[in-house]
Design a protein around this motif. Structure first.
Motif, short mmCIF file in Angstrom:
data_model
loop_
_atom_site.label_atom_id
_atom_site.label_comp_id
_atom_site.label_asym_id
_atom_site.label_seq_id
_atom_site.Cartn_x
_atom_site.Cartn_y
_atom_site.Cartn_z
N UNK A 48 -4.42 -4.03 6.62
CA UNK A 48 -4.88 -4.08 5.49
C UNK A 48 -4.64 -3.16 4.69
N UNK A 51 -0.90 -2.17 5.26
CA UNK A 51 0.26 -3.74 4.53
C UNK A 51 -0.09 -2.92 2.66
N UNK B 18 -2.92 -9.06 2.59
CA UNK B 18 -2.98 -8.39 3.84
C UNK B 18 -2.59 -7.40 3.23
N UNK B 19 -2.12 -7.05 2.01
CA UNK B 19 -0.85 -6.10 0.96
C UNK B 19 -1.26 -5.88 -0.17
N UNK B 20 -2.77 -6.64 -0.92
CA UNK B 20 -3.84 -6.97 -1.60
C UNK B 20 -4.26 -5.21 -2.05
N UNK B 21 -5.85 -6.22 -2.97
CA UNK B 21 -6.60 -4.68 -2.51
C UNK B 21 -7.39 -5.01 -1.00
N UNK B 22 -8.31 -3.56 -1.11
CA UNK B 22 -9.07 -3.53 0.09
C UNK B 22 -9.92 -4.84 0.88
N UNK B 23 -9.77 -5.23 2.03
CA UNK B 23 -9.72 -5.55 2.63
C UNK B 23 -11.59 -5.51 2.98
#
Lengths: 119, 119
Positions: A48, A51, B18-23
């Motif tokens: 994450x 990415x 996964x390329x978005x906000x923090x997991x």
């Protein structure tokens, strides 16, 4: 520093969804290895971070801070992700810079795509 | 016979790539459990058989034939897939019929979706 065993290349099976043609034993085994690499919360969070990095690239020097783990442990997790073909690394000067392998992620996204009748 | 721990419901995190906000740690742990369920070739092939069945539904009576495994072993694998929220089963008469859980597969498909800049 390419260490990718690329199952995304190589014909029709590359983008087939689970709802599509029969998954062969060899491809199932290869995908199972990829999912094993993803079956760890730290590796998911690393993926994450990579990415979502600006420009799609993350310096290894920025990947240890968010975790309460040693650098060798982070390096191990990055190696597992790389061996699964999910990320690729390039050394430039002191540091290694990581990117996701878009073909691999696209393969996985397509794997879970649903036909119209189930949605 | 619903046994789904549904992390697909519940707000903005449901479809983030996964390329978005923090997991978050909790979501990473839950997703890691789902990927652990997927990290077995037999379970991937079972999921493929169920997802590709006509009408999106497969009788357990049709799921043992393709494998050189005992019925209890197949049942175990189906239970793992069900506990991960990937499939759901319904008993009708003698047999249990399985379907994929479309929300879960859509969540996974979206997880690996890429933004324009990496593709």
């Amino acid at each position: 520093m390419l260490e990718i065993e690329d199952v995304t290349a190589g014909g029709a099976a590359c983008c087939a969804p689970l709802s599509g043609p029969t998954l062969g034993e060899a491809e199932a085994a290869e995908l199972a290895r990829v999912f094993k690499a993803l079956s760890d919360p730290v590796r998911l969070r690393l993926l994450n971070l990579i990415a979502s990095s600006e420009g799609g690239e993350a310096c290894v020097c920025d990947l240890t801070g968010p975790f309460e783990l040693t650098a060798p442990t982070i390096s191990h997790h990055l190696k597992v992700l790389r061996q699964a073909g999910l990320i690729d690394g390039e050394r430039r000067g002191t540091w290694v810079y990581y990117r996701v392998v878009p073909e691999r992620l696209t393969r996985l996204s397509g794997l879970f795509a649903l036909p119209a009748f189930t949605s």
